[in-house]
Design a protein around this motif. Structure first.
Motif, PDB file in Angstrom:
ATOM      1  N   THR A 142      -7.770 -55.150 141.079  1.00  0.00           N
ATOM      2  CA  THR A 142      -8.272 -56.437 140.619  1.00  0.00           C
ATOM      3  C   THR A 142      -9.387 -57.049 141.452  1.00  0.00           C
ATOM      4  O   THR A 142     -10.419 -57.467 140.919  1.00  0.00           O
ATOM      5  CB  THR A 142      -7.109 -57.444 140.532  1.00  0.00           C
ATOM      6  N   GLY A 143      -9.219 -57.128 142.771  1.00  0.00           N
ATOM      7  CA  GLY A 143     -10.223 -57.781 143.606  1.00  0.00           C
ATOM      8  C   GLY A 143     -11.589 -57.146 143.475  1.00  0.00           C
ATOM      9  O   GLY A 143     -12.613 -57.828 143.346  1.00  0.00           O
ATOM     10  N   HIS A 144     -11.639 -55.814 143.458  1.00  0.00           N
ATOM     11  CA  HIS A 144     -12.885 -55.073 143.307  1.00  0.00           C
ATOM     12  C   HIS A 144     -13.486 -55.338 141.934  1.00  0.00           C
ATOM     13  O   HIS A 144     -14.697 -55.532 141.783  1.00  0.00           O
ATOM     14  CB  HIS A 144     -12.611 -53.579 143.507  1.00  0.00           C
ATOM     15  N   THR A 145     -12.628 -55.350 140.924  1.00  0.00           N
ATOM     16  CA  THR A 145     -13.065 -55.590 139.553  1.00  0.00           C
ATOM     17  C   THR A 145     -13.755 -56.939 139.418  1.00  0.00           C
ATOM     18  O   THR A 145     -14.828 -57.058 138.823  1.00  0.00           O
ATOM     19  CB  THR A 145     -11.864 -55.548 138.588  1.00  0.00           C
ATOM     20  N   ILE A 224       1.935 -60.430 138.305  1.00  0.00           N
ATOM     21  CA  ILE A 224       1.755 -61.638 137.494  1.00  0.00           C
ATOM     22  C   ILE A 224       0.823 -62.618 138.204  1.00  0.00           C
ATOM     23  O   ILE A 224      -0.131 -63.138 137.606  1.00  0.00           O
ATOM     24  CB  ILE A 224       3.116 -62.307 137.194  1.00  0.00           C
ATOM     25  N   LEU A 225       1.077 -62.868 139.493  1.00  0.00           N
ATOM     26  CA  LEU A 225       0.251 -63.811 140.248  1.00  0.00           C
ATOM     27  C   LEU A 225      -1.190 -63.323 140.349  1.00  0.00           C
ATOM     28  O   LEU A 225      -2.139 -64.103 140.189  1.00  0.00           O
ATOM     29  CB  LEU A 225       0.837 -64.011 141.656  1.00  0.00           C
ATOM     30  N   GLU A 226      -1.364 -62.040 140.618  1.00  0.00           N
ATOM     31  CA  GLU A 226      -2.712 -61.493 140.777  1.00  0.00           C
ATOM     32  C   GLU A 226      -3.483 -61.552 139.466  1.00  0.00           C
ATOM     33  O   GLU A 226      -4.678 -61.883 139.448  1.00  0.00           O
ATOM     34  CB  GLU A 226      -2.623 -60.042 141.275  1.00  0.00           C
ATOM     35  N   THR A 227      -2.806 -61.240 138.377  1.00  0.00           N
ATOM     36  CA  THR A 227      -3.459 -61.279 137.063  1.00  0.00           C
ATOM     37  C   THR A 227      -3.831 -62.705 136.681  1.00  0.00           C
ATOM     38  O   THR A 227      -4.914 -62.953 136.135  1.00  0.00           O
ATOM     39  CB  THR A 227      -2.545 -60.667 135.993  1.00  0.00           C
TER      40      THR A 227
END
Length: 313
Positions: A142-145, A224-227
């Motif tokens: 996610t972070g890279h995206t 869930i939190l990251e999304t």
């Protein structure tokens, strides 16, 4: 038919590569010429399709489906060489070796690979869309995206600042050296071309008619939190995530005491997902009894992707 672009993201290990592969497989089976691109340095799509890994090369998987795994190191070298080419004629011959040395040092600096990967994605989006009906990006965690997807916005702002500074410098030089006569500025033209390129990609990413964002998560606390954070951040840049794929949902039937307890915990997370992503389309994939190892496994997974019609327009 307008080429449709899909970005599949999520936390590491939630099944986004499998989801991207299944989506690409389904599209190709439906007769759409599909390109599946991996931007994740830890590629595994070639393994999923039982292909020999060939980073930086287009791999025909089956009729209508092509795989391309980005090689960040290769892209960085190509990107730096492009910059060197742009510098030809703009730097004194006595300085060119030092400029090249500095650029080679930049290639190993933080963010260089990111910029190079984004450059390749930009090229694919702008120059290759007319070759395919669908392009699917299997992105890094996610972070890279997020950084890759917001780069057009951030670099557009940065480019505006560079152009303004360059314009003022050129005006000052014209006043001092050429009696106010305007001279062509090749650096300014290079910056203008890049600005137009970033603007084109930015508009494409914000076009909900042709660009779609899917996030994959497991019914667990951290995914869930990251999304949630990722969806909110993309939204702040004008990119709307409409589809959430909930992967590895424990089936209800025939549960022993261990799995019954796990299912009880999972129900609370499933309720939380419904609440947090209430306006999103939720697609549920069951926890499968075997790993995804073959085309038949990918096909079986694809059958669970009950996605809205707008994704296939």
């Amino acid at each position: 038919m307008t080429c449709q672009v899909y970005f599949v993201g999520g936390k590491g290990g939630v099944g986004k590569s499998t989801t991207a592969a299944a989506l690409a497989y389904r599209f190709s089976k439906e007769g759409k010429n599909t390109l599946l691109v991996s931007t994740d340095p830890a590629h595994n799509l070639a393994d999923l399709f039982q292909q020999k890994e060939k980073k930086g090369q287009y791999i025909p998987v089956q009729n209508g489906l092509t795989l391309f795994e980005l090689d960040p190191d290769q892209e960085t070298v190509h990107y730096i060489n492009q910059v060197k080419e742009n510098m030809k004629g703009l730097v004194k011959a006595t300085m060119i070796d030092e400029v090249h040395r500095q650029l080679d040092l930049v290639s190993s600096s933080p963010g260089a690979q990111e910029a190079a990967v984004f450059e390749r994605m930009t090229t694919i989006l702008i120059e290759e869309r007319n070759k395919y009906d669908a392009i699917i990006f299997d992105t890094a965690p996610t972070g890279h995206t997020i950084r890759l997807l917001v780069l057009p916005e951030l670099m557009g702002i940065w480019m505006d600042g560079l152009l303004e500074r360059r314009r003022k410098v050129q005006e000052n030089y014209s006043q001092l050296l050429y009696d106010g006569e305007v001279r062509e500025d090749p650096i300014y033209e290079v910056l203008q071309r890049r600005k137009r390129k970033f603007a084109q990609v930015r508009e494409l990413l914000k076009d909900s008619e042709t660009t779609h964002f899917l996030f994959v998560l497991n019914p667990e606390r951290l995914p869930i939190l990251e999304t949630k954070k990722a969806v909110e951040q993309l939204q702040s840049f004008g990119m709307n995530v409409k589809i959430i794929v909930v992967n590895k949902v424990i089936p209800e039937a025939n549960l022993d005491s261990f799995w019954s307890k796990r299912k009880e915990v999972e129900r609370a997370y499933l309720d939380e997902i419904k609440t947090i992503f209430s306006i999103k389309h939720l697609c549920y994939i069951p926890l499968l009894s075997n790993d995804i190892r073959s085309l038949s496994d990918i096909e079986a997974y694809a059958k669970y992707l009950e996605l809205p019609e707008m994704l296939y327009s």
